[in-house]
Design a protein around this motif. Structure first.
Motif, mmCIF file in Angstrom:
data_model
loop_
_atom_site.group_PDB
_atom_site.id
_atom_site.type_symbol
_atom_site.label_atom_id
_atom_site.label_comp_id
_atom_site.label_asym_id
_atom_site.label_seq_id
_atom_site.Cartn_x
_atom_site.Cartn_y
_atom_site.Cartn_z
ATOM 1 N N ASP A 26 -8.167 6.596 -13.148
ATOM 2 C CA ASP A 26 -7.971 8.069 -13.767
ATOM 3 C C ASP A 26 -8.351 7.819 -15.203
ATOM 4 N N CYS A 27 -9.468 8.101 -15.615
ATOM 5 C CA CYS A 27 -10.022 7.916 -16.999
ATOM 6 C C CYS A 27 -9.417 8.940 -18.073
ATOM 7 N N ARG A 28 -8.674 9.719 -17.388
ATOM 8 C CA ARG A 28 -7.979 10.657 -18.439
ATOM 9 C C ARG A 28 -6.506 9.972 -18.806
ATOM 10 N N SER A 29 -5.641 9.670 -17.528
ATOM 11 C CA SER A 29 -4.343 9.008 -17.789
ATOM 12 C C SER A 29 -4.338 7.540 -18.189
ATOM 13 N N LEU A 30 -5.618 6.646 -17.645
ATOM 14 C CA LEU A 30 -5.734 5.711 -17.557
ATOM 15 C C LEU A 30 -4.813 4.847 -16.422
ATOM 16 N N GLU A 31 -4.312 5.699 -15.502
ATOM 17 C CA GLU A 31 -3.466 5.155 -14.445
ATOM 18 C C GLU A 31 -4.626 4.470 -13.533
ATOM 19 N N THR A 32 -3.936 3.149 -12.804
ATOM 20 C CA THR A 32 -4.980 2.599 -11.686
ATOM 21 C C THR A 32 -4.399 2.338 -10.583
ATOM 22 N N GLN A 33 -5.089 2.395 -9.388
ATOM 23 C CA GLN A 33 -4.427 2.085 -8.050
ATOM 24 C C GLN A 33 -5.580 0.878 -7.525
ATOM 25 N N ALA A 34 -5.290 -0.093 -7.128
ATOM 26 C CA ALA A 34 -5.901 -1.161 -6.547
ATOM 27 C C ALA A 34 -6.175 -0.910 -5.120
ATOM 28 N N ILE A 35 -7.472 -0.945 -4.694
ATOM 29 C CA ILE A 35 -7.752 -0.548 -3.283
ATOM 30 C C ILE A 35 -8.581 -1.461 -2.714
ATOM 31 N N PRO A 36 -8.223 -2.028 -1.494
ATOM 32 C CA PRO A 36 -9.160 -3.189 -1.039
ATOM 33 C C PRO A 36 -10.278 -2.675 -0.383
ATOM 34 N N LEU A 37 -11.470 -3.438 -0.114
ATOM 35 C CA LEU A 37 -12.715 -2.885 0.566
ATOM 36 C C LEU A 37 -12.299 -2.779 2.052
ATOM 37 N N PRO A 38 -13.188 -1.964 2.947
ATOM 38 C CA PRO A 38 -12.824 -1.894 4.000
ATOM 39 C C PRO A 38 -13.055 -3.452 4.792
ATOM 40 N N PRO A 39 -12.098 -3.717 5.770
ATOM 41 C CA PRO A 39 -12.218 -5.047 6.319
ATOM 42 C C PRO A 39 -13.669 -5.396 6.882
ATOM 43 N N ASP A 40 -14.166 -6.719 6.910
ATOM 44 C CA ASP A 40 -15.428 -7.021 7.374
ATOM 45 C C ASP A 40 -16.538 -6.542 6.744
ATOM 46 N N THR A 41 -16.248 -6.091 5.293
ATOM 47 C CA THR A 41 -17.593 -5.561 4.567
ATOM 48 C C THR A 41 -17.664 -6.493 3.440
#
Ligand code: GLA
Length: 384
Positions: free
Chosen positions: A188-203
């Motif tokens: 979130d480029c306003r608050s600079l909060e981040t969340q780590a998200i994995p790629l879909p499996p097998d991609t």
């Protein structure tokens, strides 16, 4: 020979001593959320396994002296004198980072360094952010200040904005600073909060370098930013992040045609980025791919930052078996596209892509299968 070995060896040749440590900062691709960062919006980049490395050793005085594998010139300056813009281009990123750290009152110590990297330069994979962050990491190690990735990324962005003159957002510097292995990062480029998200499996993400290098990008990029700021003013909000699609549609007739298209890209792209995160959380590669396709089309038609080579590359990718979606990545005007591809056909995909692109353009592209890595870090202490 791995680059870390090469730079260790070259360090010894140049400085007649051993480096005491090696730092690394990665390049990046952005899955979706293009030209949204400077509109306080959402981006979804991942740090990749292509990096800038520095083998280094602290000095007893206030000098910084660096060489690079790819260039013959040396960059040398004193931390006690006012920095200037004289010298070679790649040195500007090192000096710019130094300037920003000093401005923020970090106490800096001198070092000798030898730099190497495998991020293609000017290809839209953030080789400059990587050099800035590797420089900052080097300073943090030799000067002993605490590493706060987000704060350092903000300073690197200042270096880019004020020392280099590109009004970029925070994305490239932040992902190079705080990337997370095996994950993309929703920022979130306003608050600079981040969340780590994995790629879909097998991609797998395949980077498709058009080899078309960006031309006079700075002025076009800065112009886009001004257009977005002007659009936000017309909506009477701090940034386009604050405009919903409904509000946009109610007011669009009051905007001139060009401003309307620029704003439409940013507003729809923010929505797509959040939808992409949902798709990833549901392991839904198909929807993620479709959103990437829509992102590219919007960058091509409404934001107008693609070039023929990028559009051809993306068209080639979309025709291949196992491709969920493809788009340009980064600032545009040349550089790289990325494709989301079924992992088991990724190599074949890259081969077919090279042929398709070569036939259509006469150019020989470069393709890289990439994986997500951590942000800036100390990698190891080289053997004496
Ligand atoms: C460049 C800039 C980023 C961002 C992208 C577009 O990479 O450095 O801040 O604006 O373009 O998404």
């Amino acid at each position: 020979m791995h680059l870390t070995k090469k730079i260790t060896k070259q360090f010894r040749v140049r400085f007649h001593s051993h480096p005491t440590l090696i730092v690394r900062a990665p390049g990046r691709v952005n899955l979706i959320g293009e030209h949204t960062d400077y509109n306080d919006g959402f981006v979804l980049p991942m740090a990749i396994n292509r990096s800038t490395w520095i083998a280094l050793c602290p000095r007893d005085d206030e000098k910084v002296i660096t060489y690079s594998l790819n260039r013959s010139e040396r960059v040398k300056f004193s931390l006690q004198k006012k920095l200037n813009h004289r010298g070679v281009r790649w040195g500007e990123y090192i000096k710019g980072m130094t300037w920003a750290l000093q401005n923020a009152e970090y106490e800096l110590k001198g070092w000798n360094g030898f730099i190497g990297g495998d991020i293609p330069i000017g290809a839209g994979l953030s080789s400059s952010a990587a050099l800035e962050l590797a420089t900052a990491k080097a300073f943090s190690e030799v000067s002993g200040f605490e590493w706060d990735g987000t704060e350092i990324a903000k300073l690197a962005q200042q270096a880019e904005n004020k020392w280099i003159g590109l009004s970029c957002g925070i994305m490239d510097q932040l992902i190079s600073a705080i990337g997370v292995e095996n994950h993309a990062l929703l920022i979130d480029c306003r608050s600079l909060e981040t969340q780590a998200i994995p790629l879909p499996p097998d991609t797998t993400i395949v980077v498709l370098d058009t080899t078309k290098r960006r031309g006079l990008v700075t002025s076009a990029y800065n112009e886009r930013r001004l257009q977005c700021e002007a659009a936000a003013k017309l909506f009477d909000v701090p940034a386009l992040r604050d405009v919903s699609l409904e509000e946009f549609e109610t007011k669009v007739h009051q905007l001139d045609e060009l401003t309307a298209r620029r704003a439409k890209h940013v507003i729809t792209e923010n929505a797509r980025t959040l939808q992409a995160v949902e798709a990833m959380k549901n392991s839904d590669a198909k929807t993620l791919g479709q959103l990437m396709n829509e992102s590219h089309d919007s960058l091509r038609d409404d934001f107008e930052v693609t070039v023929d080579e990028l559009n051809i590359m993306v068209d080639c990718a979309r025709k291949q078996e196992g491709c969920y979606g493809a788009k340009m990545t980064g600032g545009g005007f040349g550089g790289c596209a990325i494709a989301l591809v079924q992992a088991n056909v990724a190599r074949q995909f890259a081969k077919n892509m090279a042929a398709c692109y070569r036939i259509s353009t006469g150019l020989i592209p470069k393709t890289y299968l990439c994986r997500a890595t951590n942000g800036a870090e100390v990698v190891n202490y080289p053997p004496a």
